[in-house]
Design a protein around this motif. Structure first.
Motif, mmCIF file in Angstrom:
data_model
loop_
_atom_site.group_PDB
_atom_site.id
_atom_site.type_symbol
_atom_site.label_atom_id
_atom_site.label_comp_id
_atom_site.label_asym_id
_atom_site.label_seq_id
_atom_site.Cartn_x
_atom_site.Cartn_y
_atom_site.Cartn_z
ATOM 1 N N LEU A 178 0.830 -1.201 0.000
ATOM 2 C CA LEU A 178 0.000 0.000 0.000
ATOM 3 C C LEU A 178 0.873 1.262 0.000
ATOM 4 O O LEU A 178 0.520 2.264 -0.639
ATOM 5 C CB LEU A 178 -0.926 0.003 1.210
ATOM 6 C CG LEU A 178 -1.911 1.174 1.270
ATOM 7 C CD1 LEU A 178 -2.826 1.161 0.051
ATOM 8 C CD2 LEU A 178 -2.726 1.133 2.558
ATOM 9 N N THR A 179 2.013 1.229 0.679
ATOM 10 C CA THR A 179 2.904 2.394 0.706
ATOM 11 C C THR A 179 3.403 2.710 -0.698
ATOM 12 O O THR A 179 3.391 3.875 -1.124
ATOM 13 C CB THR A 179 4.099 2.134 1.638
ATOM 14 O OG1 THR A 179 3.609 1.792 2.946
ATOM 15 C CG2 THR A 179 4.978 3.372 1.743
ATOM 16 N N TYR A 180 3.837 1.689 -1.428
ATOM 17 C CA TYR A 180 4.277 1.918 -2.813
ATOM 18 C C TYR A 180 3.122 2.420 -3.676
ATOM 19 O O TYR A 180 3.297 3.286 -4.536
ATOM 20 C CB TYR A 180 4.835 0.623 -3.410
ATOM 21 C CG TYR A 180 6.077 0.096 -2.746
ATOM 22 C CD1 TYR A 180 7.113 0.955 -2.382
ATOM 23 C CD2 TYR A 180 6.236 -1.264 -2.478
ATOM 24 C CE1 TYR A 180 8.266 0.468 -1.765
ATOM 25 C CE2 TYR A 180 7.383 -1.753 -1.872
ATOM 26 C CZ TYR A 180 8.384 -0.890 -1.512
ATOM 27 O OH TYR A 180 9.514 -1.372 -0.910
ATOM 28 N N THR A 181 1.938 1.902 -3.432
ATOM 29 C CA THR A 181 0.774 2.292 -4.233
ATOM 30 C C THR A 181 0.420 3.761 -4.009
ATOM 31 O O THR A 181 0.019 4.466 -4.946
ATOM 32 C CB THR A 181 -0.429 1.399 -3.899
ATOM 33 O OG1 THR A 181 -0.071 0.030 -4.130
ATOM 34 C CG2 THR A 181 -1.626 1.749 -4.761
ATOM 35 N N ILE A 182 0.563 4.240 -2.788
ATOM 36 C CA ILE A 182 0.290 5.648 -2.502
ATOM 37 C C ILE A 182 1.248 6.544 -3.290
ATOM 38 O O ILE A 182 0.856 7.591 -3.821
ATOM 39 C CB ILE A 182 0.391 5.912 -0.989
ATOM 40 C CG1 ILE A 182 -0.774 5.239 -0.270
ATOM 41 C CG2 ILE A 182 0.396 7.417 -0.701
ATOM 42 C CD1 ILE A 182 -0.691 5.317 1.236
ATOM 43 N N ASP A 183 2.520 6.136 -3.399
ATOM 44 C CA ASP A 183 3.473 6.903 -4.217
ATOM 45 C C ASP A 183 3.033 6.904 -5.675
ATOM 46 O O ASP A 183 3.112 7.931 -6.356
ATOM 47 C CB ASP A 183 4.875 6.306 -4.082
ATOM 48 C CG ASP A 183 5.917 7.083 -4.888
ATOM 49 O OD1 ASP A 183 5.639 8.234 -5.280
ATOM 50 O OD2 ASP A 183 7.015 6.539 -5.123
ATOM 51 N N VAL A 184 2.564 5.773 -6.175
ATOM 52 C CA VAL A 184 2.078 5.699 -7.556
ATOM 53 C C VAL A 184 0.980 6.743 -7.789
ATOM 54 O O VAL A 184 0.963 7.444 -8.807
ATOM 55 C CB VAL A 184 1.534 4.281 -7.862
ATOM 56 C CG1 VAL A 184 0.798 4.268 -9.194
ATOM 57 C CG2 VAL A 184 2.681 3.270 -7.884
ATOM 58 N N ILE A 185 0.088 6.883 -6.819
ATOM 59 C CA ILE A 185 -1.028 7.826 -6.956
ATOM 60 C C ILE A 185 -0.533 9.275 -6.838
ATOM 61 O O ILE A 185 -0.915 10.145 -7.631
ATOM 62 C CB ILE A 185 -2.105 7.532 -5.898
ATOM 63 C CG1 ILE A 185 -2.711 6.143 -6.138
ATOM 64 C CG2 ILE A 185 -3.197 8.596 -5.917
ATOM 65 C CD1 ILE A 185 -3.596 5.661 -5.021
ATOM 66 N N LEU A 186 0.321 9.547 -5.858
ATOM 67 C CA LEU A 186 0.807 10.917 -5.651
ATOM 68 C C LEU A 186 1.601 11.426 -6.844
ATOM 69 O O LEU A 186 1.531 12.609 -7.197
ATOM 70 C CB LEU A 186 1.656 10.987 -4.384
ATOM 71 C CG LEU A 186 0.919 10.923 -3.045
ATOM 72 C CD1 LEU A 186 1.906 10.870 -1.893
ATOM 73 C CD2 LEU A 186 -0.007 12.117 -2.890
ATOM 74 N N THR A 187 2.352 10.534 -7.492
ATOM 75 C CA THR A 187 3.188 10.956 -8.611
ATOM 76 C C THR A 187 2.356 11.390 -9.811
ATOM 77 O O THR A 187 2.841 12.126 -10.678
ATOM 78 C CB THR A 187 4.161 9.825 -9.007
ATOM 79 O OG1 THR A 187 4.950 9.475 -7.865
ATOM 80 C CG2 THR A 187 5.109 10.266 -10.113
ATOM 81 N N LEU A 188 1.109 10.965 -9.879
ATOM 82 C CA LEU A 188 0.246 11.406 -10.972
ATOM 83 C C LEU A 188 0.115 12.934 -10.994
ATOM 84 O O LEU A 188 -0.083 13.528 -12.055
ATOM 85 C CB LEU A 188 -1.134 10.758 -10.851
ATOM 86 C CG LEU A 188 -1.191 9.238 -11.042
ATOM 87 C CD1 LEU A 188 -2.601 8.728 -10.774
ATOM 88 C CD2 LEU A 188 -0.745 8.855 -12.452
ATOM 89 N N SER A 189 0.236 13.567 -9.819
ATOM 90 C CA SER A 189 0.144 15.031 -9.765
ATOM 91 C C SER A 189 1.320 15.680 -10.484
ATOM 92 O O SER A 189 1.183 16.765 -11.055
ATOM 93 C CB SER A 189 0.092 15.498 -8.309
ATOM 94 O OG SER A 189 1.259 15.089 -7.611
ATOM 95 N N LEU A 190 2.490 15.024 -10.468
ATOM 96 C CA LEU A 190 3.638 15.555 -11.199
ATOM 97 C C LEU A 190 3.377 15.529 -12.693
ATOM 98 O O LEU A 190 3.728 16.468 -13.413
ATOM 99 C CB LEU A 190 4.896 14.743 -10.861
ATOM 100 C CG LEU A 190 6.185 15.149 -11.600
ATOM 101 C CD1 LEU A 190 6.516 16.609 -11.344
ATOM 102 C CD2 LEU A 190 7.340 14.250 -11.172
ATOM 103 N N PHE A 191 2.732 14.462 -13.173
ATOM 104 C CA PHE A 191 2.380 14.398 -14.600
ATOM 105 C C PHE A 191 1.468 15.559 -14.990
ATOM 106 O O PHE A 191 1.619 16.158 -16.046
ATOM 107 C CB PHE A 191 1.685 13.074 -14.930
ATOM 108 C CG PHE A 191 2.566 11.870 -14.786
ATOM 109 C CD1 PHE A 191 3.920 11.949 -15.040
ATOM 110 C CD2 PHE A 191 2.043 10.651 -14.387
ATOM 111 C CE1 PHE A 191 4.736 10.845 -14.901
ATOM 112 C CE2 PHE A 191 2.853 9.537 -14.255
ATOM 113 C CZ PHE A 191 4.207 9.640 -14.517
#
Length: 431
Positions: A178-191
């Motif tokens: 879940l920790t890695y998955t949260i990073d996956v979601i947060l990084t979408l904001s950089l896109f």
């Protein structure tokens, strides 16, 4: 230069450049997610191997790829559309995190996957960071470069303060997938921040990507004494003022409190970065930025030396002898204050250095110089960790105390002869 005289941070880059504001917010959220993953990977590696050495090898294994990525990425940023370069690098880094999440959810992750994907993510982040810094003057205009640098200090402070703590909490409460998955979601904001930028091709004549282009970047550095000098001063600061490698031992054998103390010490540096950015209103109006860099680094040396004095006091039992179960609270508080000062002074130096680099270097070569800057930023602390490790064999308080004194003296000697650097004027930026 701005004539603004308030103490609080100048937020005009956010209000006057919507593109920079979106990129800034995306970088903040994406970087916070990145810190979650960095923390989770280190904890995951230790859980798999039980080896501190294996954890330390994550950073060491990524050093050469990070250096190559910095130089190569800067070259690409000076030839192609910088928006496209940064977006491509972000996609690669995001893909590495997606792979980590998938492997963690399926139970297929092992230490070799952690090494490989961490290296890939670190290299991609280096390219994206160098490219984003190279595009900042185009987004905000030269008059707002210094305030933009201070705002970037805010993002760094928040990321380092909150990221590791949140990463540890998430791993403890919800485990690694879940920790890695949260990073996956947060990084979408950089896109979102990158994708909404206009096209940003480098200005002036560009060169074909290749070794010649990289060498030409170093060739320009030979003709840029002010930029060379700021790189040299930063290396001196990081070589002799890098006590982070001591933190695990300090919590166990000197200050007490174990891992909690180590985490608090690390957070103190980030607090200094955040607060100094928050109150950077007058810092960004300074014209003599070369002298400002030197004085800020000497203040950094003084703060580092004070941290060494605190550790010496703890070693000699000035407020009693600590154990892991019974921490020396007064000395921990004093150590945190000294470390916050190191973070603040280093951040002030960084604001001046970034402003000088982005204002004085022509746009056509700025990407390559930012790439070299990333190499300096990546390599200096690792040299410093080696110096700290060697000197700590004498006593834990020796590296910061001796290092702080060395920084003050060496910078004073160099500054005496660096007349052009002392005279640097931000109104007439010269590389």
């Amino acid at each position: 230069m701005s004539e603004r005289r308030g103490h609080l941070i100048d937020v005009r880059p956010l209000t006057q450049s919507p593109a920079f504001a979106r990129l800034w917010l995306g970088t903040l959220l994406g970087g916070l997610g990145g810190q979650l993953t960095i923390t989770a990977v280190m904890l995951h590696m230790f859980a798999l191997t039980g080896s501190t050495f294996a954890v330390s090898m994550i950073a060491f294994a990524g050093l050469v790829p990070m250096i190559v990525a910095g130089l190569y990425g800067g070259m690409l940023a000076d030839h192609f559309d910088r928006r496209a370069v940064a977006l491509t690098a972000a996609v690669i880094g995001w893909s590495a995190t997606v792979a980590l999440a998938v492997l963690a959810w399926t139970g297929l992750v092992n230490e070799w996957w952690l090494y490989a994907l961490s290296i890939l993510s670190s290299a991609a982040t280096t390219v994206a960071s160098a490219t984003k810094m190279a595009m900042t003057p185009t987004l905000v205009g030269k008059d707002l470069i210094a305030p933009a640098a201070a705002l970037q200090g805010i993002t760094g402070g928040i990321m380092v303060m909150a990221g590791p703590a949140l990463g540890g909490i998430l791993v403890a409460a919800f485990d690694y997938p879940l920790t890695y998955t949260i990073d996956v979601i947060l990084t979408l904001s950089l896109f979102l921040g990158l994708a909404t930028l206009p096209k940003l091709p480098p200005e002036g004549q560009t060169e074909q990507p290749g070794l010649r282009s990289i060498l030409d970047g170093f060739g320009f550095l030979k003709t840029a004494p002010n930029i060379r000098m700021q790189f040299l001063l930063d290396i001196i600061a990081m070589t002799f003022g890098q006590p982070i490698a001591l933190f695990p031992a300090l919590g166990v054998v000197l200050l007490g409190g174990g891992e909690v103390t180590s985490g608090i010490l690390m957070a103190s540096i980030a607090v200094g970065v955040f607060v100094s950015s928050l109150f950077s209103g007058r810092v960004v109006t300074v014209r003599r930025q070369g002298l400002g860099i030197a004085r800020a680094i000497q203040a950094f040396g003084l703060a580092t030396g004070l941290f060494g004095l605190v550790l010496m006091g703890a070693a000699f039992g000035w407020s009693g002898h600590a154990t892991e179960a019974h921490p020396d609270i007064p000395m921990i508080v004093l150590a945190c204050i000294a470390l916050a000062l190191t973070g603040a002074t280093d951040n002030v130096s960084s604001i001046f250095r970034q402003t000088m680099l982005q204002a004085a270097v022509p746009d056509a070569v700025r990407g390559r110089l930012q790439g070299i800057f990333m190499v300096v930023v990546a390599g200096g602390p690792r040299i410093g960790a080696l110096v700290t490790g060697v000197l700590s064999g004498i006593a834990l308080w020796v590296p910061p105390l001796a290092g702080g004194i060395a920084i003050i003296v060496i910078v004073a000697v160099i500054l005496r002869f660096a007349t052009r650097f002392r005279a640097y004027d931000a109104l007439e930026p010269q590389p």
